[in-house]
Scaffold this active site. Structure first.
Site, short mmCIF file in Angstrom:
data_model
loop_
_atom_site.label_atom_id
_atom_site.label_comp_id
_atom_site.label_asym_id
_atom_site.label_seq_id
_atom_site.Cartn_x
_atom_site.Cartn_y
_atom_site.Cartn_z
N SER A 1 0.79 -1.23 0.00
CA SER A 1 0.00 0.00 0.00
C SER A 1 0.82 1.28 0.00
O SER A 1 0.32 2.33 -0.38
CB SER A 1 -0.96 0.00 1.19
OG SER A 1 -0.24 -0.17 2.39
N HIS B 1 -5.36 -3.61 -2.35
CA HIS B 1 -5.09 -2.62 -3.41
C HIS B 1 -5.01 -3.24 -4.80
O HIS B 1 -4.76 -2.53 -5.77
CB HIS B 1 -3.79 -1.87 -3.10
CG HIS B 1 -3.97 -0.84 -2.04
ND1 HIS B 1 -4.51 0.40 -2.28
CD2 HIS B 1 -3.73 -0.89 -0.70
CE1 HIS B 1 -4.57 1.08 -1.16
NE2 HIS B 1 -4.10 0.33 -0.17
N LYS C 1 -12.03 0.31 -1.35
CA LYS C 1 -11.14 1.09 -2.22
C LYS C 1 -11.74 1.11 -3.63
O LYS C 1 -12.68 1.85 -3.86
CB LYS C 1 -9.72 0.53 -2.15
CG LYS C 1 -9.21 0.55 -0.68
CD LYS C 1 -7.80 0.10 -0.54
CE LYS C 1 -7.44 -0.21 0.91
NZ LYS C 1 -7.55 0.88 1.85
C1 LIG Z 1 -2.99 -3.63 2.15
C2 LIG Z 1 -4.22 -3.26 2.90
N1 LIG Z 1 -4.93 -4.22 3.50
C3 LIG Z 1 -6.06 -3.95 4.19
C4 LIG Z 1 -6.54 -2.66 4.30
C5 LIG Z 1 -7.76 -2.39 5.09
O1 LIG Z 1 -8.87 -2.20 4.24
P1 LIG Z 1 -10.13 -1.36 4.73
O2 LIG Z 1 -9.85 0.08 4.45
O3 LIG Z 1 -11.27 -1.93 3.94
O4 LIG Z 1 -10.29 -1.61 6.20
C6 LIG Z 1 -5.84 -1.62 3.68
C7 LIG Z 1 -6.36 -0.23 3.76
O5 LIG Z 1 -5.80 0.66 4.27
C8 LIG Z 1 -4.65 -1.91 2.98
O6 LIG Z 1 -3.94 -0.95 2.39
#
Ligand SMILES: Cc1ncc(COP(=O)(O)O)c(C=O)c1O
Length: 406
Positions: free
Chosen positions: A190, A218, A249
């Protein structure tokens, strides 16, 4: 002081104020910027019109008319809340439809939807392993994986970023231990936008009998056929035991999901704590997500535009002389585009100066990224026009020159 006014910090919480003072001294304290209209390529934060390079709204679905209509129709038909956790009385027909839809889209037996991607990761990792087991995790995996690993009480082994040989070394060390082994990677990282070595890690898991898990937060809507994610991109659907994705997202709404075998999903229904102890989504969210998966199939041109905008933006940044990764950090391979600055204070000053010039591009510093690797994190979307991208590039270049970053 009236009984309802907020007390100023009492001595009991003085340590928090001291830490905030420390952030101020380092120049990395931030204030939340407030969005006053829709999540869109041009929108208003804190009363200022800006080109928005900060959201995860990859495909512009946050305000797509079909998703809006689906949310309104579901609200009219079913109300605004589900009224209970899924296992008590809060499983609505529309929740089941969404899970079936995602499972079919991903080509797996079953799917369970959580309230967020964070809950999906933390709830899954913590429930499928116990304290005799081992987790092998990439050093740059998301915080929700790290928290889930800690909650599981399994022994955590961290391998160097994308270093499959190091992961194998760690697996070899523990191969004769009785516990189960789980290997886990982000599909797309991310903060750097690089892609995880999914296929090679699958090879390792096959060789050592380990469980393979991928967090595709992502990659969902971005990589793979019609946005099926990194697992599909690498042709590894049958080799990944646990596939996590987010609905927050590219899908444009809120939530997270886990895909896998029927038994995995049944087990999570019975044991994943966010599933058991937190109320399910409002019907509008489930309806929105169903409409979004339809759109991934019916409007693939959004994904094509996302990639063509990404290629253009990244090429222009490189030509202008920005470090967008690949030197001291991994090179981006996706729409997540870091502009490496290094120093936290300088990064935050750059981000504020960009905002003053009409560009929303968030500064990210320690502890979200390692000390000395602070960056401006830009995310391209399918909905940015060429003119908006050019204007953003002009602002970035002029401001970077003024602050002697370029
Ligand atoms: C790699 C990754 N996994 C999981 C999440 C968590 O997702 P959510 O925003 O749906 O809680 C994020 C979001 O920030 C992320 O970047």
């Amino acid at each position: 002081m009236s009984p309802t006014s907020t007390p100023s910090t009492r001595p009991q919480l003085a340590h928090l104020s001291a830490q905030l003072d420390d952030l101020r001294a380092r120049g990395t304290y931030f204030r939340l910027r407030v969005l006053e209209d829709e999540q869109a390529p041009v929108c208003h934060y804190d009363g200022r019109e800006v080109i928005n390079l900060a959201s995860n709204n990859y495909l512009g679905l946050c305000n797509h008319p079909k998703l809006r209509e689906a949310a309104i129709a579901a609200t009219e038909k079913y109300g605004v809340g589900s009224g209970a956790v899924r296992t008590i009385a809060g499983t609505m027909r529309i929740h089941m439809e969404l899970e079936e839809k995602i499972a079919a889209f991903k080509g797996v037996e079953a799917c369970v939807v959580f309230q967020s991607g964070f809950a999906a990761n933390a709830g899954t990792v913590s429930s499928i392993l116990g304290k005799e087991d081992f987790i092998l995790s990439d050093e740059l995996n998301h915080a929700s994986i790290i928290d889930g690993a800690r909650l599981s009480r399994a022994k955590i082994k961290v391998f160097r970023h994308k270093d499959v040989a190091h992961a194998e070394e760690l697996l070899k060390e523990i191969q004769n231990e009785p516990g189960r082994k789980l290997v886990i990677t982000d599909g797309v990282f991310s903060m750097d936008g690089d892609i995880g070595p999914v296929a090679q890690l699958c090879d390792l898991c096959d060789k050592y009998g380990a469980i393979m898990m991928v967090d595709d937060a992502h990659a969902s809507g971005v990589l793979g056929r019609n946005g099926r994610g990194s697992v599909d991109h690498f042709g590894c659907t049958q080799r990944v035991d646990v596939q996590v994705g987010t609905l927050s997202k590219a899908i444009g709404a809120l939530g997270g999901y886990v895909c896998g075998s029927r038994d995995l999903i049944d087990y999570l229904y019975h044991r994943a704590r966010p599933f058991l102890f937190s109320t399910s989504h409002p019907p509008s969210v489930a309806a929105t997500c169903i409409a979004a998966f339809d759109l991934l199939e019916s409007e693939p041109e959004r994904i094509e535009r996302l990639w063509s905008n990404t290629r253009y933006f990244q090429e222009q940044l490189k030509t202008a002389g920005f470090d967008i990764g690949g030197r001291s950090t991994p090179a981006s391979e996706t729409p997540i585009t870091p502009i490496l600055i290094g120093d936290g204070r300088k990064t935050m000053d750059f981000s504020r100066a960009l905002f003053e010039q009409g560009l929303m591009a968030t500064g990210i510093a320690f502890p979200t990224v390692p000390e000395g690797k602070a960056r401006i994190r830009c995310i391209m979307t399918s909905e940015h026009t060429r003119q908006q991208i050019d204007q953003a590039l002009e602002i970035l270049t002029a401001t970077a020159k003024r602050l002697e970053i370029l």
